[in-house]
Design a protein around this motif. Structure first.
Motif, PDB file in Angstrom:
ATOM      1  N   ILE A  60       0.877  -1.181   0.000  1.00  0.00           N
ATOM      2  CA  ILE A  60       0.000   0.000   0.000  1.00  0.00           C
ATOM      3  C   ILE A  60       0.913   1.230   0.000  1.00  0.00           C
ATOM      4  O   ILE A  60       1.529   1.570   1.018  1.00  0.00           O
ATOM      5  CB  ILE A  60      -0.923   0.011   1.239  1.00  0.00           C
ATOM      6  CG1 ILE A  60      -1.780  -1.259   1.259  1.00  0.00           C
ATOM      7  CG2 ILE A  60      -1.798   1.253   1.240  1.00  0.00           C
ATOM      8  CD1 ILE A  60      -2.688  -1.348   2.483  1.00  0.00           C
ATOM      9  N   ARG A 135      -8.008  -4.398  -1.062  1.00  0.00           N
ATOM     10  CA  ARG A 135      -7.960  -3.287  -2.013  1.00  0.00           C
ATOM     11  C   ARG A 135      -9.230  -2.433  -1.918  1.00  0.00           C
ATOM     12  O   ARG A 135      -9.150  -1.198  -1.923  1.00  0.00           O
ATOM     13  CB  ARG A 135      -7.787  -3.836  -3.431  1.00  0.00           C
ATOM     14  CG  ARG A 135      -7.626  -2.739  -4.473  1.00  0.00           C
ATOM     15  CD  ARG A 135      -7.499  -3.268  -5.874  1.00  0.00           C
ATOM     16  NE  ARG A 135      -6.186  -3.853  -6.103  1.00  0.00           N
ATOM     17  CZ  ARG A 135      -5.944  -5.144  -6.256  1.00  0.00           C
ATOM     18  NH1 ARG A 135      -6.945  -6.008  -6.205  1.00  0.00           N
ATOM     19  NH2 ARG A 135      -4.731  -5.594  -6.455  1.00  0.00           N
ATOM     20  N   TYR A 138      -9.162  -0.310   1.466  1.00  0.00           N
ATOM     21  CA  TYR A 138      -8.194   0.770   1.709  1.00  0.00           C
ATOM     22  C   TYR A 138      -8.011   1.708   0.516  1.00  0.00           C
ATOM     23  O   TYR A 138      -7.411   2.770   0.660  1.00  0.00           O
ATOM     24  CB  TYR A 138      -6.831   0.172   2.108  1.00  0.00           C
ATOM     25  CG  TYR A 138      -6.873  -0.476   3.466  1.00  0.00           C
ATOM     26  CD1 TYR A 138      -6.687   0.285   4.626  1.00  0.00           C
ATOM     27  CD2 TYR A 138      -7.139  -1.824   3.603  1.00  0.00           C
ATOM     28  CE1 TYR A 138      -6.746  -0.306   5.880  1.00  0.00           C
ATOM     29  CE2 TYR A 138      -7.201  -2.428   4.852  1.00  0.00           C
ATOM     30  CZ  TYR A 138      -7.004  -1.663   5.984  1.00  0.00           C
ATOM     31  OH  TYR A 138      -7.069  -2.235   7.229  1.00  0.00           O
ATOM     32  N   ASN A 139      -8.508   1.312  -0.626  1.00  0.00           N
ATOM     33  CA  ASN A 139      -8.364   2.170  -1.797  1.00  0.00           C
ATOM     34  C   ASN A 139      -9.208   3.441  -1.607  1.00  0.00           C
ATOM     35  O   ASN A 139     -10.386   3.385  -1.266  1.00  0.00           O
ATOM     36  CB  ASN A 139      -8.832   1.413  -3.045  1.00  0.00           C
ATOM     37  CG  ASN A 139      -8.348   2.086  -4.313  1.00  0.00           C
ATOM     38  OD1 ASN A 139      -7.382   2.846  -4.287  1.00  0.00           O
ATOM     39  ND2 ASN A 139      -9.011   1.817  -5.421  1.00  0.00           N
ATOM     40  N   GLY A 140      -8.605   4.591  -1.830  1.00  0.00           N
ATOM     41  CA  GLY A 140      -9.328   5.859  -1.700  1.00  0.00           C
ATOM     42  C   GLY A 140      -9.259   6.479  -0.328  1.00  0.00           C
ATOM     43  O   GLY A 140      -9.773   7.596  -0.125  1.00  0.00           O
ATOM     44  N   VAL A 144      -3.606   7.347   0.860  1.00  0.00           N
ATOM     45  CA  VAL A 144      -3.293   6.108   0.144  1.00  0.00           C
ATOM     46  C   VAL A 144      -3.202   6.397  -1.353  1.00  0.00           C
ATOM     47  O   VAL A 144      -4.110   7.008  -1.941  1.00  0.00           O
ATOM     48  CB  VAL A 144      -4.366   5.031   0.404  1.00  0.00           C
ATOM     49  CG1 VAL A 144      -4.115   3.811  -0.490  1.00  0.00           C
ATOM     50  CG2 VAL A 144      -4.351   4.618   1.875  1.00  0.00           C
ATOM     51  N   GLN A 146      -1.321   4.031  -4.417  1.00  0.00           N
ATOM     52  CA  GLN A 146      -1.547   2.823  -5.217  1.00  0.00           C
ATOM     53  C   GLN A 146      -1.427   1.573  -4.342  1.00  0.00           C
ATOM     54  O   GLN A 146      -0.612   1.536  -3.414  1.00  0.00           O
ATOM     55  CB  GLN A 146      -0.518   2.773  -6.349  1.00  0.00           C
ATOM     56  CG  GLN A 146      -0.800   1.731  -7.410  1.00  0.00           C
ATOM     57  CD  GLN A 146       0.212   1.805  -8.547  1.00  0.00           C
ATOM     58  OE1 GLN A 146       1.256   2.468  -8.434  1.00  0.00           O
ATOM     59  NE2 GLN A 146      -0.077   1.125  -9.642  1.00  0.00           N
ATOM     60  N   ILE A 147      -2.257   0.589  -4.641  1.00  0.00           N
ATOM     61  CA  ILE A 147      -2.192  -0.701  -3.941  1.00  0.00           C
ATOM     62  C   ILE A 147      -1.802  -1.768  -4.958  1.00  0.00           C
ATOM     63  O   ILE A 147      -2.488  -1.955  -5.969  1.00  0.00           O
ATOM     64  CB  ILE A 147      -3.544  -1.055  -3.292  1.00  0.00           C
ATOM     65  CG1 ILE A 147      -3.924   0.013  -2.264  1.00  0.00           C
ATOM     66  CG2 ILE A 147      -3.481  -2.428  -2.625  1.00  0.00           C
ATOM     67  CD1 ILE A 147      -5.270  -0.206  -1.614  1.00  0.00           C
TER      68      ILE A 147
END
Length: 292
Positions: A60, A135, A138-140, A144, A146-147
């Motif tokens: 992450i 993903r 935690y995305n957004g 954060v 890129q994952i």
């Protein structure tokens, strides 16, 4: 007395058509080697998937994250039931690792600034198959960027290995069919060459199994010899490849070693398969083509 006679007839039959016997054994050995190799590759790919699923990480990467955002994310990862462990990698650590990885390309190292490498969290999951949930979760989130899932790269490698595995299996099947046809042909020739003896044995009341036994055992014996040769080929291949050309990849844990137990298991497995199938082909040939 009968067993001694049958064994003697097997040896005589194999020696009488020695060239066809050698061709049959060699063809059988090649097809069994490919079959054994495809089985070993199948097991090995599965072992490598398990190994890399255990080792794989989700990265992450942070983007312009404040200290509060980083601490909040670290605390959330620490208490997340999907996460086994989470390690924070700073820019300094990322740059140090980058220099180590690309020490043979000093131009690239000199052209790269530490600020170009983002800090990140290296996350190990309780269940490696639940990457999509991590993903999505935690995305957004604030800070954060890129994952990245390392399994995406590994899936391509396993796809290539899977294709090679299927190719080896197809070749083994084709070779196996050719070997079985050769077995049937050899048994036909052997039976025709002994047709007068067979007729006499029938006249004196010999049973079918007593007449057929030498031919069936001849086919089974050739299959077992082919299996032994295939086992030797697999042992040599394991010794030469993993002890030579592929040793650097194994030391770097890019590939996992093939256990000797799996190699040794091929001997009884291939011998039983080849012996039983060859005996069956020999018996069918006698029953339906020669009427012995």
């Amino acid at each position: 007395m009968r067993a001694k006679y049958v064994l003697a007839e097997v040896m005589v039959g194999l020696w009488r058509n020695v060239t066809m016997t050698i061709a049959m054994i060699m063809t059988m050995a090649v097809s069994l080697s490919l079959l054994g190799a495809s089985l070993l590759m199948f097991w090995q790919v599965q072992d490598m998937k398990d190994y890399f699923n255990y080792k794989v990480e989700v990265s992450i990467f942070l983007e312009k994250a404040t200290a509060e955002q980083r601490d909040a994310l670290q605390e959330e990862l620490r208490t997340d039931p999907l996460v086994k462990s989470a390690y924070h990698e700073s820019q300094e650590e990322a740059y140090k690792k980058f220099k180590e990885q690309f020490k043979d390309a000093p131009e690239l190292v000199n052209a790269t600034q530490m600020d170009a490498l983002p800090e990140s969290f290296r996350v190990k999951l309780q269940d490696p198959t639940k990457v999509d949930e991590i993903r999505a979760k935690y995305n957004g989130k604030p800070g954060v960027g890129q994952i990245i899932d390392q399994r995406q790269l590994l899936d391509k490698i396993f796809s290539i290995l899977g294709s090679l595995q299927k190719l080896a299996l197809i070749i083994a099947i084709v070779q196996g069919v050719a070997a079985l046809l050769l077995v049937g042909n050899t048994i036909q020739v052997a039976a025709y060459s002994k047709r007068r003896e067979v007729s006499i044995m029938r006249l004196v009341g010999a049973s079918n199994w007593f007449i057929q036994a030498p031919f069936v055992m001849e086919a089974a014996f050739a299959g077992i010899i082919g299996a032994v040769l295939a086992y030797i080929v697999l042992v040599l291949a394991r010794w030469l490849l993993l002890g030579g050309a592929l040793k650097p990849l194994m030391n770097a844990t890019i590939i996992t070693p093939i256990p000797w137990e799996n190699i040794h298991l091929m001997l009884p497995l291939l011998a039983v398969v080849a012996g039983v199938i060859n005996a069956l082909v020999g018996w069918i040939t006698l029953r339906f083509y020669i009427k012995v």
